[in-house]
Enzyme design. Structure first.
Site, PDB file in Angstrom:
ATOM      1  N   GLY A  33      41.077 -10.240 -12.411  1.00  0.00           N
ATOM      2  CA  GLY A  33      41.737 -11.211 -13.290  1.00  0.00           C
ATOM      3  C   GLY A  33      43.122 -11.637 -12.839  1.00  0.00           C
ATOM      4  O   GLY A  33      43.410 -12.829 -12.730  1.00  0.00           O
ATOM      5  N   ARG A  45      34.612 -19.986 -15.652  1.00  0.00           N
ATOM      6  CA  ARG A  45      33.308 -19.320 -15.787  1.00  0.00           C
ATOM      7  C   ARG A  45      32.193 -20.295 -16.163  1.00  0.00           C
ATOM      8  O   ARG A  45      31.055 -20.115 -15.727  1.00  0.00           O
ATOM      9  CB  ARG A  45      33.404 -18.207 -16.820  1.00  0.00           C
ATOM     10  CG  ARG A  45      34.200 -17.047 -16.283  1.00  0.00           C
ATOM     11  CD  ARG A  45      34.278 -15.937 -17.279  1.00  0.00           C
ATOM     12  NE  ARG A  45      34.844 -14.751 -16.675  1.00  0.00           N
ATOM     13  CZ  ARG A  45      35.506 -13.820 -17.331  1.00  0.00           C
ATOM     14  NH1 ARG A  45      35.687 -13.937 -18.636  1.00  0.00           N
ATOM     15  NH2 ARG A  45      35.979 -12.773 -16.710  1.00  0.00           N
ATOM     16  N   LYS A  89      48.078   0.289 -12.356  1.00  0.00           N
ATOM     17  CA  LYS A  89      47.856   1.733 -12.275  1.00  0.00           C
ATOM     18  C   LYS A  89      46.964   2.190 -11.137  1.00  0.00           C
ATOM     19  O   LYS A  89      46.022   1.507 -10.761  1.00  0.00           O
ATOM     20  CB  LYS A  89      47.218   2.199 -13.584  1.00  0.00           C
ATOM     21  CG  LYS A  89      48.172   2.107 -14.744  1.00  0.00           C
ATOM     22  CD  LYS A  89      47.531   2.695 -15.963  1.00  0.00           C
ATOM     23  CE  LYS A  89      48.563   2.858 -17.080  1.00  0.00           C
ATOM     24  NZ  LYS A  89      47.936   3.372 -18.278  1.00  0.00           N
ATOM     25  N   GLY A 126      35.990  -6.276 -13.386  1.00  0.00           N
ATOM     26  CA  GLY A 126      35.435  -4.917 -13.440  1.00  0.00           C
ATOM     27  C   GLY A 126      34.206  -4.768 -12.563  1.00  0.00           C
ATOM     28  O   GLY A 126      34.045  -3.764 -11.864  1.00  0.00           O
TER      29      GLY A 126
HETATM   30  P1  AMP Z   1      45.708  -4.396 -13.108  1.00  0.00           P
HETATM   31  O1  AMP Z   1      45.003  -4.924 -14.323  1.00  0.00           O
HETATM   32  O2  AMP Z   1      45.663  -2.928 -12.962  1.00  0.00           O
HETATM   33  O3  AMP Z   1      45.324  -5.145 -11.853  1.00  0.00           O
HETATM   34  O4  AMP Z   1      47.248  -4.681 -13.348  1.00  0.00           O
HETATM   35  C1  AMP Z   1      47.784  -5.969 -13.443  1.00  0.00           C
HETATM   36  C2  AMP Z   1      49.136  -5.850 -14.093  1.00  0.00           C
HETATM   37  O5  AMP Z   1      49.955  -5.005 -13.317  1.00  0.00           O
HETATM   38  C3  AMP Z   1      49.870  -7.157 -14.240  1.00  0.00           C
HETATM   39  O6  AMP Z   1      49.929  -7.489 -15.599  1.00  0.00           O
HETATM   40  C4  AMP Z   1      51.254  -6.838 -13.680  1.00  0.00           C
HETATM   41  O7  AMP Z   1      52.301  -7.318 -14.494  1.00  0.00           O
HETATM   42  C5  AMP Z   1      51.273  -5.333 -13.639  1.00  0.00           C
HETATM   43  N1  AMP Z   1      52.237  -4.808 -12.655  1.00  0.00           N
HETATM   44  C6  AMP Z   1      52.369  -5.155 -11.378  1.00  0.00           C
HETATM   45  N2  AMP Z   1      53.405  -4.524 -10.809  1.00  0.00           N
HETATM   46  C7  AMP Z   1      53.972  -3.760 -11.737  1.00  0.00           C
HETATM   47  C8  AMP Z   1      55.096  -2.880 -11.766  1.00  0.00           C
HETATM   48  N3  AMP Z   1      55.845  -2.690 -10.674  1.00  0.00           N
HETATM   49  N4  AMP Z   1      55.382  -2.249 -12.929  1.00  0.00           N
HETATM   50  C9  AMP Z   1      54.622  -2.453 -14.021  1.00  0.00           C
HETATM   51  N5  AMP Z   1      53.542  -3.269 -14.064  1.00  0.00           N
HETATM   52  C10 AMP Z   1      53.217  -3.920 -12.943  1.00  0.00           C
END
Ligand code: AMP
Length: 396
Positions: free
Chosen positions: A354, A35, A198, A377
């Site tokens: 990220g 950054r 999620k 974000g």
């Molecule tokens: P996000 O911030 O929503 O982009 O989520 C990123 C996170 O999703 C990372 O820390 C990954 O470890 C997690 N992630 C990816 N695949 C899975 C999975 N199958 N089960 C649980 N967490 C996951």
């Protein structure tokens, strides 16, 4: 519209909102300077053009006023090196010291103000606080794309005090140009690859992308809500039951629009959330009781690779699995490499958020994709089709 290139900065004091929200280690050293590096072209150009430059930023999330671990003085050493100058520092972003140092600041000199978030007025978007910041300068430059989705005092509210003297910095311009290229001007086939934990954080992204893309690849933890919505057994994988109907709606909308949704046909499952857990590869819609999916399987990787390599535009946000654990990183590595190969063959690729950026950096592919966004974000909200307050404040 004013731009850094067409504006006359001679004899002016420019207050620049940068995003120096960088990670620090226990010795308060900067561990990832991305950054800071991203803000350098704007700062150097302003100095070259005769401005006295006042930098303001937040660092971390201080709750109750000043706290040494969130002090921006920790970035000075790094900044001095990159700017090849001695940056001055004000121990508070407003008040007598900041005012005096800003007043005596000469053309080409740089003053860094202490963390804006030591004042709760910053995140509240307080106009009185914004005015005090504004009084330090003649012109306002916003180069903090990472916080452009916030209507904070320094990112949006302050702009009203510079009706004729406000503009984007180079980083903001570059981010918007690249995002617009994907969202408004994409060559087809256009494939979006979404992963991460999620569905809840991404559903509006999915909905807004559906009438733009040809293919939507869904991996990561979020895939299991979709697989369950299609009647699959997902064991104890991450699922958001309350979003099953939403997932069904998205799949229905995709069908109506002729968008291909690719869900992984196989998954690497584990008996616990641990790098050393027992693991095996199974069809993603029949995960045994007690097992959880932590990565996409090899067949899925192969299917995704073909779709990615046949695309002209690629947008990637979110890892395919728990890539922080080496045993569940393969799917994310495969997707990252497929994007790099597609880019080499002439596709345009934008990677943001990220974790996908961390993955791209970890596998040394940052120079093999077309653009890496610095905003997590902010990027997602822009893709959702929302107006970013930091952008609107300059444009309107
Ligand atoms: P996000 O911030 O929503 O982009 O989520 C990123 C996170 O999703 C990372 O820390 C990954 O470890 C997690 N992630 C990816 N695949 C899975 C999975 N199958 N089960 C649980 N967490 C996951």
């Amino acid at each position: 519209m004013n731009t850094i290139d067409n504006y006359n900065f001679s004899g002016k004091k420019a207050i620049v909102r940068v995003d120096f929200n960088v990670p620090l280690n226990e010795q308060f050293e900067v561990t990832d300077d991305t950054r800071i590096r991203a803000a350098i072209p704007t700062i150097q150009k302003l100095r070259e053009k005769g401005a006295a430059v006042i930098l303001m930023s937040h660092l971390g999330r201080p709750k109750n006023g000043p706290e040494d671990r969130f002090s921006l003085k920790h970035v000075i050493k790094d900044l001095n090196k990159k700017l090849n100058t001695e940056v001055l520092f004000a121990n508070d972003c407003i008040g007598e010291e900041a005012r005096q140092k800003a007043t005596t600041l000469k053309a080409g000199e740089v003053l860094l103000l202490e963390n804006l978030r030591f004042h709760p007025e910053e995140t509240k978007g307080d106009a009185g606080f914004a005015k005090k910041l504004a009084q330090l300068a003649d012109v306002y430059v916003n180069d903090a794309f990472g916080t452009a989705h916030r209507a904070h005092a320094s990112t949006a509210i302050i702009a009203q005090f510079f009706p004729h003297d406000k503009m984007f910095g180079y980083l903001m311009m570059k981010e918007l140009e690249n995002l617009n290229k994907v969202l408004k001007n994409a060559d087809h086939p256009f494939t979006a690859i979404l992963g991460g934990a999620k569905v809840s954080g991404k559903i509006e992204v999915i909905n807004n992308l559906l009438d733009k893309v040809d293919n939507l690849i869904i991996g990561g933890g979020m895939m299991f809500t979709f697989i369950k919505a299609k009647g699959g057994n997902v064991g104890k994988s991450l699922v958001e039951d309350e979003l099953i109907e939403t997932a069904k709606d998205a799949m229905q909308k995709a069908e109506e629009l002729g968008v291909n949704i690719y869900l992984p046909e196989d998954a690497v499952v584990a008996d616990k959330f641990d790098n050393d857990a027992n693991q095996k590869c199974v069809p993603s819609n029949s995960i045994p009781e007690g097992w959880m999916g932590l990565d996409i399987g090899v067949e899925s990787s192969e299917t995704f690779r073909k779709v990615i390599e046949n695309s002209a535009t690629l947008l990637w946000n979110g890892p395919m699995g728990v890539f922080e654990m080496d045993n569940f990183a393969e799917g994310t590595i495969d997707v990252a490499q497929a994007i790099a190969r597609a880019t080499e063959k002439g596709a345009y690729s934008l990677v943001g958020g990220g974790d996908s950026v961390a993955a791209i950096n970890k596998y040394h592919l940052e120079n093999k994709v077309s653009y890496v966004s610095t905003g997590g974000g902010a990027m997602l909200e822009y893709i959702e089709g929302k107006t970013l307050p930091g952008v609107a404040a300059i444009e309107n």
